[in-house]
Scaffold this motif. Structure first.
Motif, PDB file in Angstrom:
ATOM      1  N   PHE A   1     -20.713  17.455   6.085  1.00 28.67           N
ATOM      2  CA  PHE A   1     -22.151  17.503   5.239  1.00 28.67           C
ATOM      3  C   PHE A   1     -23.096  17.786   5.765  1.00 28.67           C
ATOM      4  CE2 PHE A   1     -25.572  15.299   3.525  1.00 28.67           C
ATOM      5  CZ  PHE A   1     -25.367  15.290   1.953  1.00 28.67           C
ATOM      6  N   LYS A   2     -23.232  17.485   6.998  1.00 25.04           N
ATOM      7  CA  LYS A   2     -24.651  17.691   8.090  1.00 25.04           C
ATOM      8  C   LYS A   2     -24.330  19.201   8.022  1.00 25.04           C
ATOM      9  CE  LYS A   2     -26.926  16.846  12.183  1.00 25.04           C
ATOM     10  NZ  LYS A   2     -27.208  16.064  13.341  1.00 25.04           N
ATOM     11  N   LYS A   3     -23.312  19.849   8.334  1.00 25.24           N
ATOM     12  CA  LYS A   3     -23.454  21.192   8.784  1.00 25.24           C
ATOM     13  C   LYS A   3     -23.595  21.879   7.516  1.00 25.24           C
ATOM     14  CE  LYS A   3     -19.363  20.910  12.293  1.00 25.24           C
ATOM     15  NZ  LYS A   3     -18.136  21.276  12.611  1.00 25.24           N
ATOM     16  N   ILE A   4     -23.257  21.467   6.505  1.00 27.00           N
ATOM     17  CA  ILE A   4     -23.581  22.408   5.189  1.00 27.00           C
ATOM     18  C   ILE A   4     -25.087  22.140   4.533  1.00 27.00           C
ATOM     19  CG2 ILE A   4     -23.187  22.584   2.748  1.00 27.00           C
ATOM     20  CD1 ILE A   4     -20.136  21.833   3.629  1.00 27.00           C
TER      21      ILE A   4
ATOM     22  N   PHE B   1       0.859  -1.425  -0.054  1.00 24.30           N
ATOM     23  CA  PHE B   1       0.023  -0.044  -0.128  1.00 24.30           C
ATOM     24  C   PHE B   1       0.774   1.301   0.080  1.00 24.30           C
ATOM     25  CE2 PHE B   1      -2.550  -3.324   1.870  1.00 24.30           C
ATOM     26  CZ  PHE B   1      -3.757  -3.100   1.160  1.00 24.30           C
ATOM     27  N   GLN B   2       0.128   2.337  -0.698  1.00 19.38           N
ATOM     28  CA  GLN B   2       1.038   3.544  -0.471  1.00 19.38           C
ATOM     29  C   GLN B   2       0.121   4.642   0.130  1.00 19.38           C
ATOM     30  OE1 GLN B   2       2.266   5.124  -4.154  1.00 19.38           O
ATOM     31  NE2 GLN B   2       0.198   4.709  -5.167  1.00 19.38           N
ATOM     32  N   LYS B   3       0.509   5.469   0.971  1.00 17.46           N
ATOM     33  CA  LYS B   3      -0.097   6.458   1.561  1.00 17.46           C
ATOM     34  C   LYS B   3      -0.264   7.634   0.574  1.00 17.46           C
ATOM     35  CE  LYS B   3       1.031   5.837   6.536  1.00 17.46           C
ATOM     36  NZ  LYS B   3       1.219   6.239   7.799  1.00 17.46           N
ATOM     37  N   LYS B   4      -1.504   8.155   0.485  1.00 12.87           N
ATOM     38  CA  LYS B   4      -2.036   9.090  -0.432  1.00 12.87           C
ATOM     39  C   LYS B   4      -2.866  10.139   0.225  1.00 12.87           C
ATOM     40  CE  LYS B   4      -1.962   8.296  -4.899  1.00 12.87           C
ATOM     41  NZ  LYS B   4      -2.902   7.769  -6.347  1.00 12.87           N
ATOM     42  N   ARG B   5      -3.086  11.226  -0.482  1.00 10.64           N
ATOM     43  CA  ARG B   5      -4.215  12.215  -0.209  1.00 10.64           C
ATOM     44  C   ARG B   5      -4.762  12.283  -1.368  1.00 10.64           C
ATOM     45  NH1 ARG B   5      -4.344  14.897   4.626  1.00 10.64           N
ATOM     46  NH2 ARG B   5      -2.778  14.722   5.856  1.00 10.64           N
ATOM     47  N   VAL B   6      -6.071  12.209  -1.473  1.00 10.07           N
ATOM     48  CA  VAL B   6      -7.064  12.118  -2.463  1.00 10.07           C
ATOM     49  C   VAL B   6      -8.330  13.064  -2.265  1.00 10.07           C
ATOM     50  CG1 VAL B   6      -6.302   9.631  -3.015  1.00 10.07           C
ATOM     51  CG2 VAL B   6      -8.288  10.178  -1.653  1.00 10.07           C
ATOM     52  N   GLN B   7      -8.874  13.127  -3.382  1.00 13.73           N
ATOM     53  CA  GLN B   7     -10.291  13.770  -3.428  1.00 13.73           C
ATOM     54  C   GLN B   7     -11.464  12.819  -3.082  1.00 13.73           C
ATOM     55  OE1 GLN B   7     -12.581  15.005  -7.073  1.00 13.73           O
ATOM     56  NE2 GLN B   7     -11.797  17.091  -6.328  1.00 13.73           N
ATOM     57  N   TYR B   8     -12.272  13.214  -2.186  1.00 15.46           N
ATOM     58  CA  TYR B   8     -13.218  11.945  -1.809  1.00 15.46           C
ATOM     59  C   TYR B   8     -14.572  12.741  -2.089  1.00 15.46           C
ATOM     60  CZ  TYR B   8     -15.863   8.878   1.279  1.00 15.46           C
ATOM     61  OH  TYR B   8     -16.529   7.957   1.879  1.00 15.46           O
ATOM     62  N   ILE B   9     -15.388  11.958  -2.722  1.00 15.00           N
ATOM     63  CA  ILE B   9     -16.811  12.372  -3.115  1.00 15.00           C
ATOM     64  C   ILE B   9     -17.744  11.682  -2.086  1.00 15.00           C
ATOM     65  CG2 ILE B   9     -18.657  12.727  -4.811  1.00 15.00           C
ATOM     66  CD1 ILE B   9     -16.337  12.763  -6.996  1.00 15.00           C
TER      67      ILE B   9
ATOM     68  N   LYS C   1     -16.051  10.260   9.172  1.00 16.32           N
ATOM     69  CA  LYS C   1     -16.809  10.732  10.162  1.00 16.32           C
ATOM     70  C   LYS C   1     -16.776  12.253  10.191  1.00 16.32           C
ATOM     71  CE  LYS C   1     -17.081   6.999  13.344  1.00 16.32           C
ATOM     72  NZ  LYS C   1     -18.137   6.609  14.305  1.00 16.32           N
ATOM     73  N   LYS C   2     -15.588  12.834   9.957  1.00 17.40           N
ATOM     74  CA  LYS C   2     -15.569  14.372   9.873  1.00 17.40           C
ATOM     75  C   LYS C   2     -16.000  14.984   8.484  1.00 17.40           C
ATOM     76  CE  LYS C   2     -11.992  18.143   9.442  1.00 17.40           C
ATOM     77  NZ  LYS C   2     -13.289  18.790   8.639  1.00 17.40           N
ATOM     78  N   ILE C   3     -16.198  14.096   7.478  1.00 14.24           N
ATOM     79  CA  ILE C   3     -16.866  14.351   6.278  1.00 14.24           C
ATOM     80  C   ILE C   3     -18.398  14.549   6.523  1.00 14.24           C
ATOM     81  CG2 ILE C   3     -17.162  13.575   3.859  1.00 14.24           C
ATOM     82  CD1 ILE C   3     -14.047  12.670   3.810  1.00 14.24           C
TER      83      ILE C   3
ATOM     84  N   LEU D   1     -20.772  16.306  -1.603  1.00 15.63           N
ATOM     85  CA  LEU D   1     -19.998  17.159  -1.098  1.00 15.63           C
ATOM     86  C   LEU D   1     -18.433  16.385  -1.491  1.00 15.63           C
ATOM     87  CD1 LEU D   1     -18.900  19.325   0.856  1.00 15.63           C
ATOM     88  CD2 LEU D   1     -19.063  17.432   2.742  1.00 15.63           C
ATOM     89  N   ILE D   2     -17.578  17.367  -1.952  1.00 16.49           N
ATOM     90  CA  ILE D   2     -16.419  16.854  -2.548  1.00 16.49           C
ATOM     91  C   ILE D   2     -15.206  17.437  -1.664  1.00 16.49           C
ATOM     92  CG2 ILE D   2     -14.597  17.047  -4.428  1.00 16.49           C
ATOM     93  CD1 ILE D   2     -17.072  17.700  -6.329  1.00 16.49           C
ATOM     94  N   VAL D   3     -14.341  16.524  -1.172  1.00 14.77           N
ATOM     95  CA  VAL D   3     -13.630  17.153  -0.157  1.00 14.77           C
ATOM     96  C   VAL D   3     -12.087  16.683  -0.764  1.00 14.77           C
ATOM     97  CG1 VAL D   3     -12.836  16.661   2.266  1.00 14.77           C
ATOM     98  CG2 VAL D   3     -15.259  16.344   1.577  1.00 14.77           C
ATOM     99  N   ASN D   4     -11.279  17.649  -0.716  1.00 16.73           N
ATOM    100  CA  ASN D   4     -10.082  17.214  -1.273  1.00 16.73           C
ATOM    101  C   ASN D   4      -8.792  17.078  -0.228  1.00 16.73           C
ATOM    102  OD1 ASN D   4     -10.507  18.128  -3.918  1.00 16.73           O
ATOM    103  ND2 ASN D   4     -10.743  20.087  -3.560  1.00 16.73           N
TER     104      ASN D   4
END
Length: 79
Positions: free
Chosen positions: A60-63, A14-22, A54-56, A30-33
């Motif tokens: 989403f709920k706040k928005i 595996f490799q650690k990455k930072r991705v866009q999550y929809i 859970k943060k996403i 909600l698109i989160v970068n």
């Protein structure tokens, strides 16, 4: 890093990455970068920590329920 193999292909690399999550709920998106994940080097399956998801969900709920203004809005064509 994950201590077991990929649930889909069995690969153990595996490799650690930072991705866009929809995130989608009903017809809202909600698109989160820059979301951290571990990605299988063979098939590309992504694994996220529960806290990040859970943060996403909270954002989403706040928005969409509490009226928080998002950082940015985009228009997406649909056919």
């Amino acid at each position: 890093m994950r201590n077991k193999g990929c649930n889909f292909c069995g690969n153990k690399n595996f490799q650690k990455k930072r991705v866009q999550y929809i995130y989608k709920h009903n017809s809202n998106f909600l698109i989160v970068n820059d979301v951290p994940c571990e990605e299988c080097k063979y098939c590309g399956e992504q694994y996220f920590k529960a806290g990040a998801l859970k943060k996403i969900e909270k954002d989403f709920k706040k928005i969409f329920s509490l009226g928080k203004k998002p950082k940015k809005k985009i228009e997406v064509p649909v056919e």
